[in-house]
Design an enzyme around this catalytic site. Structure first.
Site, short mmCIF file in Angstrom:
data_model
loop_
_atom_site.label_atom_id
_atom_site.label_comp_id
_atom_site.label_asym_id
_atom_site.label_seq_id
_atom_site.Cartn_x
_atom_site.Cartn_y
_atom_site.Cartn_z
N TYR A 253 0.83 -1.22 0.00
CA TYR A 253 0.00 0.00 0.00
C TYR A 253 0.86 1.26 0.00
O TYR A 253 0.43 2.29 -0.53
CB TYR A 253 -1.02 -0.02 1.15
CG TYR A 253 -2.14 -1.00 0.83
CD1 TYR A 253 -3.26 -0.59 0.10
CD2 TYR A 253 -2.03 -2.34 1.17
CE1 TYR A 253 -4.25 -1.49 -0.25
CE2 TYR A 253 -3.02 -3.26 0.82
CZ TYR A 253 -4.12 -2.82 0.11
OH TYR A 253 -5.09 -3.72 -0.26
N ARG B 96 1.42 1.71 -3.65
CA ARG B 96 0.20 2.19 -4.33
C ARG B 96 -0.10 3.64 -3.97
O ARG B 96 -0.57 4.42 -4.78
CB ARG B 96 -1.00 1.33 -3.94
CG ARG B 96 -0.95 -0.07 -4.51
CD ARG B 96 -2.26 -0.76 -4.29
NE ARG B 96 -3.36 -0.12 -4.99
CZ ARG B 96 -4.64 -0.15 -4.61
NH1 ARG B 96 -4.97 -0.78 -3.52
NH2 ARG B 96 -5.58 0.44 -5.32
N GLN C 231 -15.60 3.06 -5.79
CA GLN C 231 -14.97 1.92 -5.10
C GLN C 231 -13.46 2.14 -5.06
O GLN C 231 -12.73 1.34 -4.50
CB GLN C 231 -15.28 0.62 -5.86
CG GLN C 231 -16.75 0.25 -5.81
CD GLN C 231 -17.08 -0.83 -6.83
OE1 GLN C 231 -16.83 -2.00 -6.61
NE2 GLN C 231 -17.63 -0.44 -7.96
N HIS D 191 -14.67 2.07 -0.38
CA HIS D 191 -13.60 1.18 0.08
C HIS D 191 -12.43 1.93 0.71
O HIS D 191 -11.31 1.44 0.73
CB HIS D 191 -13.13 0.29 -1.09
CG HIS D 191 -14.20 -0.64 -1.59
ND1 HIS D 191 -14.19 -1.22 -2.83
CD2 HIS D 191 -15.34 -1.08 -0.98
CE1 HIS D 191 -15.28 -1.98 -2.97
NE2 HIS D 191 -15.98 -1.90 -1.87
N THR E 159 -16.47 -0.55 -13.66
CA THR E 159 -16.47 -1.53 -12.57
C THR E 159 -17.01 -2.85 -13.10
O THR E 159 -17.97 -2.87 -13.87
CB THR E 159 -17.28 -1.07 -11.33
OG1 THR E 159 -17.46 -2.19 -10.45
CG2 THR E 159 -18.64 -0.49 -11.68
N1 APR Z 1 -12.31 2.53 -18.98
C1 APR Z 1 -13.42 1.99 -18.39
N2 APR Z 1 -13.44 0.78 -17.85
C2 APR Z 1 -12.29 0.08 -17.89
C3 APR Z 1 -11.10 0.56 -18.47
C4 APR Z 1 -11.14 1.86 -19.04
N3 APR Z 1 -10.09 2.42 -19.61
N4 APR Z 1 -10.14 -0.38 -18.33
C5 APR Z 1 -10.71 -1.42 -17.69
N5 APR Z 1 -12.01 -1.15 -17.43
C6 APR Z 1 -13.02 -1.97 -16.75
C7 APR Z 1 -12.84 -3.45 -16.87
O1 APR Z 1 -13.40 -3.91 -18.09
C8 APR Z 1 -13.62 -3.94 -15.65
O2 APR Z 1 -14.99 -4.12 -15.93
O3 APR Z 1 -12.95 -1.68 -15.38
C9 APR Z 1 -13.46 -2.79 -14.65
C10 APR Z 1 -12.50 -3.06 -13.54
O4 APR Z 1 -13.00 -4.10 -12.76
P1 APR Z 1 -12.27 -4.53 -11.41
O5 APR Z 1 -10.80 -4.62 -11.69
O6 APR Z 1 -12.98 -5.71 -10.90
O7 APR Z 1 -12.46 -3.26 -10.48
P2 APR Z 1 -13.68 -2.85 -9.54
O8 APR Z 1 -15.00 -3.28 -10.13
O9 APR Z 1 -13.50 -1.42 -9.22
O10 APR Z 1 -13.37 -3.73 -8.27
C11 APR Z 1 -14.15 -3.58 -7.14
O11 APR Z 1 -12.77 -5.02 -5.83
O12 APR Z 1 -10.60 -5.69 -5.33
C12 APR Z 1 -11.71 -4.99 -4.88
O13 APR Z 1 -11.80 -3.24 -3.35
C13 APR Z 1 -11.38 -3.55 -4.66
O14 APR Z 1 -12.67 -1.59 -5.13
C14 APR Z 1 -12.23 -2.81 -5.65
C15 APR Z 1 -13.38 -3.77 -5.89
#
Ligand code: APR
Length: 225
Positions: free
Chosen positions: A47, A50, A80, A98, A165
């Site tokens: 962290y 990050r 998130q 989060h 997301t």
């Molecule tokens: N623009 C828009 N979306 C994008 C881009 C982009 N340039 N690049 C990737 N993505 C999309 C992916 O297709 C995916 O659907 O962003 C999403 C990311 O998904 P995750 O990595 O699962 O992230 P998130 O949904 O924020 O995760 C939720 O999980 O690990 C925990 O606490 C952590 O807050 C996080 C939570």
């Protein structure tokens, strides 16, 4: 509602795009309360890295477009993400589901929270009560204290935008169900999440946030002008 994808074009990696590995680490190892108890030093290092990355990162056109939307709309962002790119872009109402990377909290006292900016947390950094400091982020296996205020905001929304997301992590993903049945839901993501595929409630823009968000925001501003 925003997720890791909104920050991807600012150079911050998403979690699930790299086959379960995130910056080379297993997600459950570095983002769970069990992971913290198993190896506090490793999590602090992770962290700290990050935090530095996020501190140096700059908002992209998606963050700025959401700020722009405030010209004509009352915008509440539920993110998130633990970075502060929405705030850096100037958005005024940002609820972090989060937690925040730039904050530390005490392991023993949830009310002891300090702003670190980009500074690291080391083993032995403690609160006045002696509790080890840890990142003020919500890990798997922990409560999500802001879920109720977030659900309240979604239930009052007239338009819902969902950007970047995967909608697989609960309880955040369940927030969509708090929306009124009669409101439009726009979703921007280059990979449309499974829950939205074939669902008539979602208007999907299969695009990156940096392109799709300014386009949608321009349309919404025109509609309301
Ligand atoms: N623009 C828009 N979306 C994008 C881009 C982009 N340039 N690049 C990737 N993505 C999309 C992916 O297709 C995916 O659907 O962003 C999403 C990311 O998904 P995750 O990595 O699962 O992230 P998130 O949904 O924020 O995760 C939720 O999980 O690990 C925990 O606490 C952590 O807050 C996080 C939570």
């Amino acid at each position: 509602m925003t997720g890791a994808g909104v920050s991807a074009e600012s150079g911050l990696l998403t979690f699930r795009d790299s086959g379960g590995l995130w910056e080379g680490y297993d997600v459950m190892q570095v983002a769970s309360i069990e992971g913290w108890y198993a190896n506090k030093e490793l999590l602090l290092d992770f962290y700290n890295m990050r935090r530095k990355q996020a501190f140096e990162a700059k908002p992209n056109p998606a963050h700025f477009a959401l700020k722009n939307l405030e010209k004509e709309y009352h915008v509440n962002i539920i993110t998130q993400n633990v970075d502060d790119l929405h705030e850096k872009a100037g958005s005024t109402h940002v609820l972090h589901l989060h937690g925040k990377l730039r904050e530390a909290k005490s392991e023993k006292d949830d009310s002891y929270i300090i702003d670190l900016k980009d500074k690291p947390i080391q083993m032995g950094d403690v609160c006045p009560k002696g509790g080890q400091l840890r990142p003020n982020v919500v890990w798997f296996g922990e409560m999500v204290p802001n879920i109720e205020p977030a659900a309240e905001l979604v239930s009052k929304a007239d338009i819902l935008l969902i950007i970047g997301t995967s909608l697989v992590v609960y309880p955040a993903a369940g927030l969509v169900n708090a929306a009124r049945r009669d409101i439009p839901i726009y979703l921007i993501d280059p990979n449309i999440p499974n829950v939205a595929i074939g669902n008539p409630r979602f208007h999907c823009l299969e695009k990156k946030a940096g392109k799709g968000t300014p386009e949608l925001v321009s349309k919404l501003l025109e509609t309301n002008a």
